[in-house]
Design a protein around this motif. Structure first.
Motif, mmCIF file in Angstrom:
data_model
loop_
_atom_site.group_PDB
_atom_site.id
_atom_site.type_symbol
_atom_site.label_atom_id
_atom_site.label_comp_id
_atom_site.label_asym_id
_atom_site.label_seq_id
_atom_site.Cartn_x
_atom_site.Cartn_y
_atom_site.Cartn_z
ATOM 1 N N ASN A 125 -0.835 1.296 -5.335
ATOM 2 C CA ASN A 125 -2.181 1.310 -5.004
ATOM 3 C C ASN A 125 -2.940 0.624 -6.476
ATOM 4 O OD1 ASN A 125 -4.242 2.057 -3.330
ATOM 5 N ND2 ASN A 125 -4.993 3.926 -4.532
ATOM 6 N N VAL A 126 -2.046 0.358 -7.509
ATOM 7 C CA VAL A 126 -2.790 -0.109 -8.874
ATOM 8 C C VAL A 126 -3.588 0.874 -9.324
ATOM 9 C CG1 VAL A 126 -3.025 -2.274 -10.093
ATOM 10 C CG2 VAL A 126 -2.121 -2.518 -7.697
ATOM 11 N N GLN A 127 -3.492 1.992 -9.633
ATOM 12 C CA GLN A 127 -4.146 2.979 -10.159
ATOM 13 C C GLN A 127 -3.141 3.990 -11.036
ATOM 14 O OE1 GLN A 127 -7.899 4.034 -8.514
ATOM 15 N NE2 GLN A 127 -7.258 2.221 -9.660
ATOM 16 N N PHE A 128 -3.833 4.418 -12.072
ATOM 17 C CA PHE A 128 -3.041 5.418 -12.945
ATOM 18 C C PHE A 128 -2.693 6.888 -12.320
ATOM 19 C CE2 PHE A 128 -4.671 2.873 -16.115
ATOM 20 C CZ PHE A 128 -3.775 2.363 -16.794
ATOM 21 N N PRO A 129 -1.497 7.392 -12.425
ATOM 22 C CA PRO A 129 -1.110 8.736 -11.945
ATOM 23 C C PRO A 129 -2.039 9.700 -12.304
ATOM 24 C CG PRO A 129 0.747 7.592 -12.921
ATOM 25 C CD PRO A 129 -0.557 6.730 -13.287
ATOM 26 N N ALA A 130 -2.322 10.568 -11.488
ATOM 27 C CA ALA A 130 -3.147 12.032 -11.811
ATOM 28 C C ALA A 130 -2.433 13.005 -12.748
ATOM 29 C CB ALA A 130 -3.869 12.612 -10.620
ATOM 30 N N VAL A 131 -1.324 12.888 -12.863
ATOM 31 C CA VAL A 131 -0.374 13.800 -13.555
ATOM 32 C C VAL A 131 -0.202 13.343 -14.988
ATOM 33 C CG1 VAL A 131 0.593 14.739 -11.385
ATOM 34 C CG2 VAL A 131 1.907 12.911 -12.479
ATOM 35 N N THR A 132 0.412 14.156 -15.734
ATOM 36 C CA THR A 132 0.692 13.732 -16.947
ATOM 37 C C THR A 132 1.949 12.758 -17.206
ATOM 38 O OG1 THR A 132 1.975 15.768 -17.452
ATOM 39 C CG2 THR A 132 -0.206 15.959 -18.166
ATOM 40 N N GLN B 260 3.779 9.974 -7.195
ATOM 41 C CA GLN B 260 2.673 9.419 -8.093
ATOM 42 C C GLN B 260 3.066 8.087 -8.755
ATOM 43 O OE1 GLN B 260 -0.584 11.512 -9.989
ATOM 44 N NE2 GLN B 260 -0.199 11.540 -7.694
ATOM 45 N N ALA B 261 4.349 7.772 -8.894
ATOM 46 C CA ALA B 261 4.740 6.675 -9.378
ATOM 47 C C ALA B 261 4.526 5.394 -8.338
ATOM 48 C CB ALA B 261 6.342 6.513 -9.878
ATOM 49 N N GLU B 262 4.763 5.707 -7.253
ATOM 50 C CA GLU B 262 4.668 4.931 -6.123
ATOM 51 C C GLU B 262 3.294 4.625 -5.734
ATOM 52 O OE1 GLU B 262 6.561 2.480 -3.306
ATOM 53 O OE2 GLU B 262 7.334 3.575 -4.880
ATOM 54 N N ILE B 263 2.472 5.568 -6.010
ATOM 55 C CA ILE B 263 0.957 5.494 -5.633
ATOM 56 C C ILE B 263 0.487 4.615 -6.754
ATOM 57 C CG2 ILE B 263 -1.507 6.457 -5.721
ATOM 58 C CD1 ILE B 263 -0.023 8.995 -4.366
ATOM 59 N N ALA B 264 1.061 4.707 -8.026
ATOM 60 C CA ALA B 264 0.496 4.059 -9.121
ATOM 61 C C ALA B 264 0.742 2.528 -9.005
ATOM 62 C CB ALA B 264 1.007 4.380 -10.447
ATOM 63 N N VAL B 265 2.125 2.263 -8.478
ATOM 64 C CA VAL B 265 2.341 0.683 -8.352
ATOM 65 C C VAL B 265 1.802 -0.089 -7.172
ATOM 66 C CG1 VAL B 265 4.310 -0.831 -7.865
ATOM 67 C CG2 VAL B 265 4.447 1.091 -9.817
ATOM 68 N N ASP C 58 -5.078 9.871 -8.120
ATOM 69 C CA ASP C 58 -4.982 8.804 -9.105
ATOM 70 C C ASP C 58 -6.242 8.656 -9.861
ATOM 71 O OD1 ASP C 58 -6.438 7.320 -7.272
ATOM 72 O OD2 ASP C 58 -4.908 5.976 -6.487
ATOM 73 N N THR C 59 -6.288 7.592 -10.512
ATOM 74 C CA THR C 59 -7.530 7.141 -11.122
ATOM 75 C C THR C 59 -7.559 5.710 -11.694
ATOM 76 O OG1 THR C 59 -9.207 7.895 -12.814
ATOM 77 C CG2 THR C 59 -6.997 7.919 -13.778
ATOM 78 N N GLY C 60 -8.543 5.069 -11.627
ATOM 79 C CA GLY C 60 -8.939 3.920 -12.177
ATOM 80 C C GLY C 60 -10.022 4.047 -13.227
ATOM 81 N N TYR C 61 -9.872 3.098 -14.195
ATOM 82 C CA TYR C 61 -10.841 3.239 -15.445
ATOM 83 C C TYR C 61 -11.858 1.895 -15.407
ATOM 84 C CZ TYR C 61 -7.863 7.046 -17.150
ATOM 85 O OH TYR C 61 -6.887 7.968 -17.232
ATOM 86 N N ILE C 62 -13.004 1.958 -15.166
ATOM 87 C CA ILE C 62 -13.791 0.953 -15.344
ATOM 88 C C ILE C 62 -13.933 0.372 -16.897
ATOM 89 C CG2 ILE C 62 -16.234 0.262 -15.128
ATOM 90 C CD1 ILE C 62 -14.882 0.889 -12.550
ATOM 91 N N SER C 63 -13.963 -0.872 -16.862
ATOM 92 C CA SER C 63 -13.774 -1.702 -18.181
ATOM 93 C C SER C 63 -14.636 -2.968 -18.068
ATOM 94 C CB SER C 63 -12.399 -1.870 -18.637
ATOM 95 O OG SER C 63 -11.686 -2.837 -17.802
ATOM 96 N N LEU C 64 -14.561 -3.710 -19.141
ATOM 97 C CA LEU C 64 -14.632 -5.148 -18.722
ATOM 98 C C LEU C 64 -13.559 -6.130 -18.720
ATOM 99 C CD1 LEU C 64 -17.804 -5.318 -21.496
ATOM 100 C CD2 LEU C 64 -17.741 -5.078 -18.943
ATOM 101 N N VAL C 65 -13.578 -7.039 -17.989
ATOM 102 C CA VAL C 65 -12.637 -8.162 -17.870
ATOM 103 C C VAL C 65 -13.311 -9.524 -18.271
ATOM 104 C CG1 VAL C 65 -11.165 -9.374 -16.604
ATOM 105 C CG2 VAL C 65 -11.417 -6.915 -16.192
ATOM 106 N N SER D 39 0.851 -1.248 0.067
ATOM 107 C CA SER D 39 -0.117 -0.129 -0.076
ATOM 108 C C SER D 39 1.037 1.367 -0.036
ATOM 109 C CB SER D 39 -0.951 -0.120 1.436
ATOM 110 O OG SER D 39 -0.264 -0.091 2.271
ATOM 111 N N PRO D 40 0.440 2.308 -0.488
ATOM 112 C CA PRO D 40 1.340 3.450 -0.563
ATOM 113 C C PRO D 40 1.509 4.272 0.558
ATOM 114 C CG PRO D 40 -0.685 4.025 -1.655
ATOM 115 C CD PRO D 40 -0.755 2.645 -1.207
#
Length: 360
Positions: free
Chosen positions: A307-314, A300-305, A148-155, A50-51
């Motif tokens: 928390n398994v979410q995408f960074p909020a920054v570019t 942001q890189a640490e949170i992404a890895v 950070d962000t997640g994206y809802i999709s189908l799996v 966890s971050p």
């Protein structure tokens, strides 16, 4: 990301409180004391990763006399809304883990006269200039920054079904009895998928679409974990989930063929998480520094890895782990509703869906 609770064994909310003086809130001198950060449990307490621990260690390293203390209030931000309604103090400095719908619900509940979070002066959060514009909450009171962000999709299982290309595909005979979804009243993923269908079919057409899904035997379960565990047990070959699920599949040596990512209409519904400074905080300057720290590239890189979410920054601001970059999939197009679209509509949409779909 609240679903980590089930994948790694956690799930709730935490808080951050401090004694010290800085610049935005007035005063001077070196900050000291305890910064109290409220968040959900798996942000700090996941058994595997966890971050929160990394964030605490590295933020404290910059402030010798500051201690970051996490709190995870039961029922998350609702706990603090109730305290505000009762006139009780909120003993936290920062809240980490807000969604846009949380903010809309907070304002609808507390009204204009009671504030849970402070308006932010972005001049004191320089890293906010690197935020991805599509992830901004659209908050008219400028209280929240995404982190950070997640994206809802189908799996889906590619050995059992072909990837559906459109929403209408899901209502065709080829996909009868294949889809697991979540209740929009009780699951973040379920509400996000509902909002995605409203974005596609409009407020006048989404219920007809859901009736068609029902006629095609969609199965709606209470939580994300209820649906995902049913998917892992091969009860159905497709589930509403997140476009980062291959990250977990890779870590757990699960067959990648059962974790294919499907983007309906070449889209994914963005569900950014945000952070805000608590109105009652006596440590506004340090809390603001914490927000700025959260938006640094390395954080942001640490949170992404973790928390398994995408960074909020570019992308140019963050260097992602190779494995995350390989298995986390960003949709060709991100769609979402901001504050303005949800204000005055969210509860009505969800309630009408519950009466028409979930109760049948």
């Amino acid at each position: 990301m609240r679903r980590r609770a089930f994948l790694s064994g956690a799930g709730s909310a935490g808080a951050l409180a401090l004694a010290g003086c800085l610049t935005q809130g007035g005063g001077g001198g070196e900050p000291s004391g305890t910064l109290t950060v409220a968040t959900y449990e798996s942000f700090v307490d996941s058994p595997s990763s966890s971050p929160g621990g990394w964030i605490k260690q590295n933020f404290e390293a910059e402030y010798d006399d500051v201690t970051v203390e996490y709190v995870t209030p039961e029922n998350g931000v609702t706990n603090y809304v109730q305290r505000k309604q009762q006139g009780a103090p909120v003993e936290a400095d920062v809240y980490v883990g807000l969604n846009v719908d949380d903010l809309v619900t907070i304002d609808a509940t507390l009204g204009d006269d009671t504030r849970l979070f402070r308006e932010l002066d972005r001049d004191f959060v320089s890293n906010a200039e690197h935020l991805r514009p599509e992830l901004e909450f659209g908050d008219p009171k400028s209280r929240v920054l995404p982190y950070d962000t997640g994206y809802i999709s189908l799996v889906y299982d590619e050995e059992a079904v072909d990837e559906p290309a459109t929403f209408d595909d899901l209502t065709s005979p080829a996909y009868e009895g294949t889809l697991l979804a979540q209740n929009a009243q009780s699951a973040d993923s379920g509400q996000a998928f509902l909002l995605w269908t409203i974005n596609e079919f409009g407020a006048d057409g989404y219920l007809d679409y859901w009736r068609d899904l029902q006629a095609n035997d969609v199965r709606i379960l209470g939580s994300w974990w209820d649906a995902y565990s049913a998917y892992l047990e091969s009860e159905r070959p497709m589930v509403v989930s997140y476009s980062t699920d291959q990250v977990f599949a890779n870590e757990d040596d699960l067959p990648m063929s059962r974790h294919r990512i499907g983007f309906l209409e070449d889209q994914g519904y963005a569900n950014p998480e945000g952070m805000a400074v608590v109105e009652d905080s006596g440590n506004v300057d340090l809390a603001t520094d914490f927000l700025n720290f959260m938006l640094r590239g390395e954080t942001q890189a640490e949170i992404a890895v973790q928390n398994v979410q995408f960074p909020a920054v570019t992308d140019d601001q963050v260097d992602l782990d190779d494995s995350f970059a390989q298995y986390a999939h960003r949709p060709p197009e991100a769609v979402s509703f901001g504050y303005e679209e949800l204000e005055g509509n969210l509860s009505g949409w969800v309630d009408e869906w519950a009466r028409t779909i979930a109760s049948n």
